[in-house]
Design an enzyme around this catalytic site. Structure first.
Site, PDB file in Angstrom:
ATOM      1  N   ASP A  31      14.384   1.984 -21.464  1.00 38.82           N
ATOM      2  CA  ASP A  31      13.473   0.839 -20.951  1.00 38.82           C
ATOM      3  C   ASP A  31      14.080   0.318 -19.520  1.00 38.82           C
ATOM      4  OD1 ASP A  31      15.333  -0.425 -22.581  1.00 38.82           O
ATOM      5  OD2 ASP A  31      14.066  -2.181 -22.234  1.00 38.82           O
ATOM      6  N   GLU A  37      15.822  -2.902 -24.380  1.00 40.66           N
ATOM      7  CA  GLU A  37      17.105  -3.676 -24.388  1.00 40.66           C
ATOM      8  C   GLU A  37      16.971  -4.523 -23.371  1.00 40.66           C
ATOM      9  OE1 GLU A  37      21.040  -4.623 -22.887  1.00 40.66           O
ATOM     10  OE2 GLU A  37      19.359  -3.833 -21.714  1.00 40.66           O
TER      11      GLU A  37
HETATM   12 ZN   LIG Z   1      21.060  -1.954 -19.319  1.00 41.62          ZN
END
Ligand SMILES: [Zn+2]
Length: 383
Positions: A76, A141
Site C-alpha cells: 500500500d 502499513e
Molecule cells: Zn513504508
C-alpha cells in the site's frame, strides 16, 4: 531494463492506496510460486475496505531445522495529494534525471521488487540451500495497521512458526543507498489530558477555577522532565505536546476545562506502564482534577548487533563501499509486530528523502545494488 526495475514499474502502476492492494500481491505471488513458494492470501478487515496479506514460504532442504529469513513489506501507498502538483502521473512509472518517479517508488515498491528478484537469483544458484525464505507482505502499513502484518504474525504464532531473521524493506537510507539501517524503532504512546476547573466570569475569579492556571505548572514540569537517558541504541525518551484547547472563544469567560494532547516517543529504557505511572503521579502532586485517555501507538523494538545486522552490513559494504550506520530513529513500522516472534529484525531500503511527498522517486542506479544486498544477505545466512 533489469528485472528488478521492471517489477518496480509494474508495482508502481498498481493504484494501491491503503488498504487496496490493487493486484500487487498477485504479481508478487506470480513470481514466487514458480520458485517453489507456497503462497497464502489472508484477507482481514471490514467489508469494502479489506486488507490483503500475503504469506509465501519456500522451505529449504533442512526443513524446520534450517534458518528462516523473512522479507517483509507493504504494497500500500499513501494518497498522492493534488495530482496537478505532480510532474507526472503518480501511477505511471516515469524516468527523469536518473530517477524512477511514482507513488511508492521509495516507500516501498522498489524494495519489494528487489527482494523478489533477489529470491529468484538465490534460488537459481542455491536451489538446495538448507535455509528457508518467506515473504510477509501487507496492504495495511500506511493505514491503521490493524488488519495487516499483525494478523499474519498472530497466524504464524498460532502455528508455532519460528522466524530467525527478518528484513523489512522500509526506505532507511538517508543520502546514499546503504548509509543507514534501522535495528529498532522507538515506541509511541499518546495521551489526551483533560483538566477540569469551574467556568466563570473573568472579573469574578473567586467564583471560578481556571484549569489553564491550575495545569500550567504541571505542564511545565511534564515538559522539563527527563524520562530516561536512552541507551546505546536509543536517544532519550521524548515528550511533545501537539494540541492544547481551552476557552469559549470570548474574552470574558474563564474556561471550565482544558484539553492537552501529547505524545511520547520512547526508548526501551521506559515502558508504556512506567510512563503512565509517572505522568499520573506528577498530576496528583499538582492536585489536579484530571483524567487521561491513553493510546499506545506502538511498542518499541530492538535488535542488538548480531548475525543479521552483520550480514547486512557486510553485504552493503560489498555493494556500496559504505559502512552502514545502525539507527532507531523515525516513526513506527511493522517491524514492531514481527519482533514479537522474530529475534532479529532489521529494516533496510532505499533513500527516504521523497517518501510520502509529491514526485516521490528512487535513483534507478540504486535498484541493482539494493537487490544485490538482499541476495548477498540470503547467501550469507541461508547457505
Ligand atoms: Zn513504508
Amino acid at each position: 531494463m533489469t528485472r528488478a526495475l521492471h517489477l518496480s514499474e509494474q508495482l508502481i502502476a498498481c493504484r494501491s492506496v491503503t488498504p487496496d492492494d490493487a493486484g500487487c500481491q498477485a504479481l508478487i505471488a506470480g513470481r514466487l510460486a514458480p520458485l517453489g513458494f507456497a503462497c497464502e492470501t489472508l484477507t482481514s478487515g471490514p467489508a469494502g475496505a479489506e486488507v490483503t496479506n500475503l504469506w509465501a514460504l519456500r522451505c529449504g532442504k533442512a526443513g524446520a531445522a534450517g534458518k528462516l529469513l523473512v522479507f517483509a513489506g507493504h504494497t500500500d501507498v499513501v494518497p498522492t495529494g493534488p495530482l496537478a502538483a505532480w510532474a507526472s502521473d503518480p501511477f505511471v512509472p516515469s524516468h527523469r534525471g536518473g530517477n524512477l518517479h511514482g507513488r511508492g517508488a521509495a516507500d516501498m515498491k522498489t524494495s519489494i521488487a528487489a527482494m523478489v528478484v533477489a529470491a529468484e537469483e538465490f534460488v537459481a544458484t542455491h536451489a538446495d540451500a538448507p535455509g528457508s525464505i518467506a515473504f510477509l507482505v501487507t496492504s495495511d502499513e500506511e493505514g491503521p495497521a490493524l488488519d495487516g502484518t499483525v494478523k499474519v504474525c498472530e497466524m504464524l504464532a498460532a502455528r508455532g512458526t519460528r522466524l530467525d531473521y527478518c528484513i523489512v524493506g522500509e526506505p532507511t537510507s538517508v543520502d546514499r543507498l546503504g548509509d543507514m539501517i534501522k535495528n529498532g524503532r522507538r515506541g509511541s504512546l499518546s495521551g489526551r489530558l483533560t483538566v477540569r476547573g469551574v467556568q466563570g466570569h473573568v472579573a469574578y475569579p473567586q467564583l471560578a477555577s481556571n484549569p489553564v492556571h491550575l495545569a500550567a505548572p504541571a505542564i511545565a514540569e511534564l515538559v522539563a522532565t527527563v524520562w530516561d537517558a536512552g541507551n546505546a541504541y536509543f536517544p532519550p525518551t521524548g515528550f511533545q505536546i501537539s494540541n492544547i484547547h481551552a476557552g469559549t472563544g470570548v474574552g470574558n469567560v474563564i474556561p471550565g476545562e482544558l484539553a492537552v494532547d501529547f505524545n511520547f516517543r520512547f526508548s526501551t529504557e521506559s515502558t508504556p506502564e512506567s510512563l503512565q505511572r509517572r505522568v499520573h503521579a506528577l498530576l496528583e502532586r499538582h492536585r489536579l482534577d484530571a483524567s487521561i485517555d491513553w493510546t499506545l501507538g506502538g511498542e518499541p523494538f530492538l535488535t542488538p548487533v548480531g548475525m543479521l545486522s552483520e550480514a547486512l552490513c557486510e553485504a552493503i559494504r560489498a555493494e556500496t563501499g559504505l559502512a552502514a550506520q545502525l539507527s532507531t530513529t523515525g516513526g513506527t513500522s511493522d517491524g514492531r509486530f514481527i519482533a514479537r516472534l522474530c529475534p532479529q529484525v532489521i529494516e533496510f531500503g532505499p533513500v527516504n528523502a521523497s517518501i510520502h511527498k509529491i514526485d516521490e522517486h528512487v535513483a534507478v542506479a540504486s535498484i541493482e545494488p539494493l537487490k544485490n544486498v538482499y541476495r548477498r544477505t540470503l547467501e550469507a545466512l541461508l547457505t
